[in-house]
Design a protein around this motif. Structure first.
Motif, PDB file in Angstrom:
ATOM      1  N   ALA A  11      19.374  49.705   0.577  1.00 44.11           N
ATOM      2  CA  ALA A  11      18.733  48.701  -0.269  1.00 44.11           C
ATOM      3  C   ALA A  11      17.249  48.650   0.040  1.00 44.11           C
ATOM      4  O   ALA A  11      16.826  48.745   1.190  1.00 44.11           O
ATOM      5  CB  ALA A  11      19.366  47.335  -0.028  1.00 44.11           C
ATOM      6  N   ALA A  12      16.440  48.519  -1.006  1.00 44.33           N
ATOM      7  CA  ALA A  12      15.001  48.370  -0.827  1.00 44.33           C
ATOM      8  C   ALA A  12      14.689  46.910  -0.523  1.00 44.33           C
ATOM      9  O   ALA A  12      15.214  46.007  -1.178  1.00 44.33           O
ATOM     10  CB  ALA A  12      14.270  48.826  -2.079  1.00 44.33           C
ATOM     11  N   VAL A  13      13.849  46.683   0.474  1.00 42.92           N
ATOM     12  CA  VAL A  13      13.456  45.330   0.870  1.00 42.92           C
ATOM     13  C   VAL A  13      11.940  45.221   0.743  1.00 42.92           C
ATOM     14  O   VAL A  13      11.200  46.059   1.267  1.00 42.92           O
ATOM     15  CB  VAL A  13      13.890  45.016   2.317  1.00 42.92           C
ATOM     16  CG1 VAL A  13      13.527  43.589   2.691  1.00 42.92           C
ATOM     17  CG2 VAL A  13      15.388  45.253   2.487  1.00 42.92           C
ATOM     18  N   TYR A  14      11.486  44.188   0.044  1.00 47.87           N
ATOM     19  CA  TYR A  14      10.060  43.986  -0.196  1.00 47.87           C
ATOM     20  C   TYR A  14       9.657  42.623   0.353  1.00 47.87           C
ATOM     21  O   TYR A  14       9.975  41.589  -0.239  1.00 47.87           O
ATOM     22  CB  TYR A  14       9.756  44.056  -1.693  1.00 47.87           C
ATOM     23  CG  TYR A  14      10.199  45.344  -2.352  1.00 47.87           C
ATOM     24  CD1 TYR A  14       9.348  46.438  -2.435  1.00 47.87           C
ATOM     25  CD2 TYR A  14      11.477  45.450  -2.899  1.00 47.87           C
ATOM     26  CE1 TYR A  14       9.756  47.619  -3.045  1.00 47.87           C
ATOM     27  CE2 TYR A  14      11.895  46.627  -3.512  1.00 47.87           C
ATOM     28  CZ  TYR A  14      11.030  47.702  -3.576  1.00 47.87           C
ATOM     29  OH  TYR A  14      11.447  48.855  -4.182  1.00 47.87           O
ATOM     30  N   GLU A  15       8.945  42.612   1.490  1.00 46.11           N
ATOM     31  CA  GLU A  15       8.460  41.367   2.082  1.00 46.11           C
ATOM     32  C   GLU A  15       7.020  41.113   1.653  1.00 46.11           C
ATOM     33  O   GLU A  15       6.292  42.049   1.324  1.00 46.11           O
ATOM     34  CB  GLU A  15       8.541  41.424   3.612  1.00 46.11           C
ATOM     35  CG  GLU A  15       9.952  41.614   4.143  1.00 46.11           C
ATOM     36  CD  GLU A  15      10.144  42.934   4.855  1.00 46.11           C
ATOM     37  OE1 GLU A  15       9.527  43.930   4.414  1.00 46.11           O
ATOM     38  OE2 GLU A  15      10.892  42.987   5.835  1.00 46.11           O
ATOM     39  N   ASP A  16       6.609  39.840   1.686  1.00 46.14           N
ATOM     40  CA  ASP A  16       5.235  39.513   1.307  1.00 46.14           C
ATOM     41  C   ASP A  16       4.330  39.298   2.518  1.00 46.14           C
ATOM     42  O   ASP A  16       3.159  38.938   2.357  1.00 46.14           O
ATOM     43  CB  ASP A  16       5.201  38.286   0.392  1.00 46.14           C
ATOM     44  CG  ASP A  16       5.629  37.003   1.092  1.00 46.14           C
ATOM     45  OD1 ASP A  16       6.193  37.085   2.205  1.00 46.14           O
ATOM     46  OD2 ASP A  16       5.412  35.914   0.524  1.00 46.14           O
ATOM     47  N   ARG A  17       4.869  39.513   3.735  1.00 51.84           N
ATOM     48  CA  ARG A  17       4.075  39.352   4.961  1.00 51.84           C
ATOM     49  C   ARG A  17       4.853  39.959   6.125  1.00 51.84           C
ATOM     50  O   ARG A  17       6.055  40.224   5.987  1.00 51.84           O
ATOM     51  CB  ARG A  17       3.783  37.872   5.207  1.00 51.84           C
ATOM     52  CG  ARG A  17       5.017  37.020   5.506  1.00 51.84           C
ATOM     53  CD  ARG A  17       4.725  35.548   5.294  1.00 51.84           C
ATOM     54  NE  ARG A  17       4.571  35.266   3.870  1.00 51.84           N
ATOM     55  CZ  ARG A  17       4.026  34.141   3.403  1.00 51.84           C
ATOM     56  NH1 ARG A  17       3.569  33.225   4.230  1.00 51.84           N
ATOM     57  NH2 ARG A  17       3.929  33.951   2.093  1.00 51.84           N
ATOM     58  N   PRO A  18       4.197  40.172   7.258  1.00 49.56           N
ATOM     59  CA  PRO A  18       4.935  40.696   8.414  1.00 49.56           C
ATOM     60  C   PRO A  18       6.099  39.783   8.779  1.00 49.56           C
ATOM     61  O   PRO A  18       5.988  38.553   8.712  1.00 49.56           O
ATOM     62  CB  PRO A  18       3.872  40.723   9.524  1.00 49.56           C
ATOM     63  CG  PRO A  18       2.574  40.824   8.795  1.00 49.56           C
ATOM     64  CD  PRO A  18       2.760  40.027   7.535  1.00 49.56           C
ATOM     65  N   SER A  19       7.212  40.367   9.167  1.00 49.28           N
ATOM     66  CA  SER A  19       8.425  39.574   9.373  1.00 49.28           C
ATOM     67  C   SER A  19       9.344  40.265  10.363  1.00 49.28           C
ATOM     68  O   SER A  19       9.076  41.366  10.828  1.00 49.28           O
ATOM     69  CB  SER A  19       9.148  39.379   8.041  1.00 49.28           C
ATOM     70  OG  SER A  19       9.508  40.643   7.500  1.00 49.28           O
ATOM     71  N   THR A  20      10.439  39.589  10.645  1.00 50.61           N
ATOM     72  CA  THR A  20      11.498  40.131  11.483  1.00 50.61           C
ATOM     73  C   THR A  20      12.719  40.375  10.614  1.00 50.61           C
ATOM     74  O   THR A  20      13.106  39.499   9.836  1.00 50.61           O
ATOM     75  CB  THR A  20      11.848  39.156  12.625  1.00 50.61           C
ATOM     76  OG1 THR A  20      10.678  38.915  13.410  1.00 50.61           O
ATOM     77  CG2 THR A  20      12.950  39.729  13.496  1.00 50.61           C
ATOM     78  N   ARG A  21      13.298  41.531  10.758  1.00 50.95           N
ATOM     79  CA  ARG A  21      14.453  41.889   9.928  1.00 50.95           C
ATOM     80  C   ARG A  21      15.680  42.126  10.791  1.00 50.95           C
ATOM     81  O   ARG A  21      15.595  42.747  11.843  1.00 50.95           O
ATOM     82  CB  ARG A  21      14.148  43.141   9.113  1.00 50.95           C
ATOM     83  CG  ARG A  21      15.211  43.488   8.073  1.00 50.95           C
ATOM     84  CD  ARG A  21      14.886  44.801   7.378  1.00 50.95           C
ATOM     85  NE  ARG A  21      13.588  44.779   6.705  1.00 50.95           N
ATOM     86  CZ  ARG A  21      13.115  45.810   5.994  1.00 50.95           C
ATOM     87  NH1 ARG A  21      13.837  46.928   5.896  1.00 50.95           N
ATOM     88  NH2 ARG A  21      11.942  45.720   5.416  1.00 50.95           N
ATOM     89  N   LYS A  22      16.811  41.598  10.348  1.00 53.33           N
ATOM     90  CA  LYS A  22      18.077  41.926  10.984  1.00 53.33           C
ATOM     91  C   LYS A  22      19.063  42.268   9.880  1.00 53.33           C
ATOM     92  O   LYS A  22      18.752  42.138   8.696  1.00 53.33           O
ATOM     93  CB  LYS A  22      18.596  40.751  11.825  1.00 53.33           C
ATOM     94  CG  LYS A  22      19.024  39.528  11.027  1.00 53.33           C
ATOM     95  CD  LYS A  22      19.588  38.449  11.944  1.00 53.33           C
ATOM     96  CE  LYS A  22      20.088  37.255  11.129  1.00 53.33           C
ATOM     97  NZ  LYS A  22      20.677  36.210  12.002  1.00 53.33           N
ATOM     98  N   TYR A  23      20.245  42.731  10.287  1.00 50.10           N
ATOM     99  CA  TYR A  23      21.240  43.141   9.308  1.00 50.10           C
ATOM    100  C   TYR A  23      22.541  42.401   9.555  1.00 50.10           C
ATOM    101  O   TYR A  23      23.015  42.316  10.693  1.00 50.10           O
ATOM    102  CB  TYR A  23      21.464  44.657   9.348  1.00 50.10           C
ATOM    103  CG  TYR A  23      20.311  45.421   8.750  1.00 50.10           C
ATOM    104  CD1 TYR A  23      20.313  45.764   7.412  1.00 50.10           C
ATOM    105  CD2 TYR A  23      19.209  45.757   9.528  1.00 50.10           C
ATOM    106  CE1 TYR A  23      19.238  46.444   6.856  1.00 50.10           C
ATOM    107  CE2 TYR A  23      18.130  46.440   8.976  1.00 50.10           C
ATOM    108  CZ  TYR A  23      18.155  46.774   7.637  1.00 50.10           C
ATOM    109  OH  TYR A  23      17.093  47.433   7.081  1.00 50.10           O
TER     110      TYR A  23
END
Length: 202
Positions: A11-23
């Motif tokens: 899946a493509a993920v588009y954030e608008d700022r630096p962030s932390t990602r988990k699944y």
């Protein structure tokens, strides 16, 4: 034997700022510290129940099914779904033709601040007072495609599919979506307010 769709981690993920990602289990992305869009095409995909943030969900080419509070919401080409912050839900895309899923997620406090800024910039606080300290609550329900929210979602989808987009462009789209959700919600509230009067008139 039928070929299974690609795994959800694509899946493509588009954030608008630096962030932390988990699944989440099932490799579904969950982002903290940003607004973000998740966009994918798949079939036979399951996302387990979890506590979410404010989001609006759209699907095309088939059904994406959400379950929340013992209610079942079928999102397809005719509608979109709004779920509030802290709502627990799970979802799945049935086996069969691949379905396109497009979901916009809002980090806590963003919509409140965006609407407050919009009211200040338009000098409309007296006509449309808004308290950013109070969380915004929408109706957790399906909405038929309209001329308020749907075109804004479509514009965001077309943008990310057609070209590389900057975090600034993404943040502008989240402001646009937030404003459209607020306008649609005001319309829904007006309909609710008219219902008792309509019943009294019959």
């Amino acid at each position: 034997m039928a070929t299974k769709s690609p795994p959800i981690e694509r899946a493509a993920v588009y954030e608008d700022r630096p962030s932390t990602r988990k699944y989440l289990p099932g490799d579904f992305p969950f982002v903290m510290g940003a607004n973000y869009i998740v966009h994918f095409r798949a079939a036979d995909v399951f996302v387990p129940e979890h506590e979410g943030i404010l989001s609006v969900k759209w699907a095309a080419g088939g059904n994406e099914v959400y379950e929340a509070d013992r209610r079942r919401f079928v999102v397809d080409d005719s509608c979109y779904l709004i779920l509030n912050r802290r709502q627990r839900y799970g979802s799945h895309v049935p086996a069969g033709p691949r379905v396109e899923s497009f979901c916009a997620f809002f980090m806590p406090g963003f919509v409140e601040n965006a609407l407050r800024s919009r009211a200040l910039s338009d000098h409309r606080l007296l006509d449309d007072p808004f308290d950013a300290s109070e969380p915004v609550e929408f109706f957790d329900q399906l909405y038929r495609h309209d001329d308020i929210v749907s075109p804004v979602l479509g514009h965001a989808r077309a943008g990310i599919m057609s070209r590389p987009v900057t975090p600034g462009w993404r943040e502008e789209r989240f402001h646009d979506i937030a404003g459209s959700l607020h306008r649609a919600h005001n319309g829904a509230m007006a309909e609710v307010d008219r219902m008792p009067a309509a019943r009294r008139a019959t």
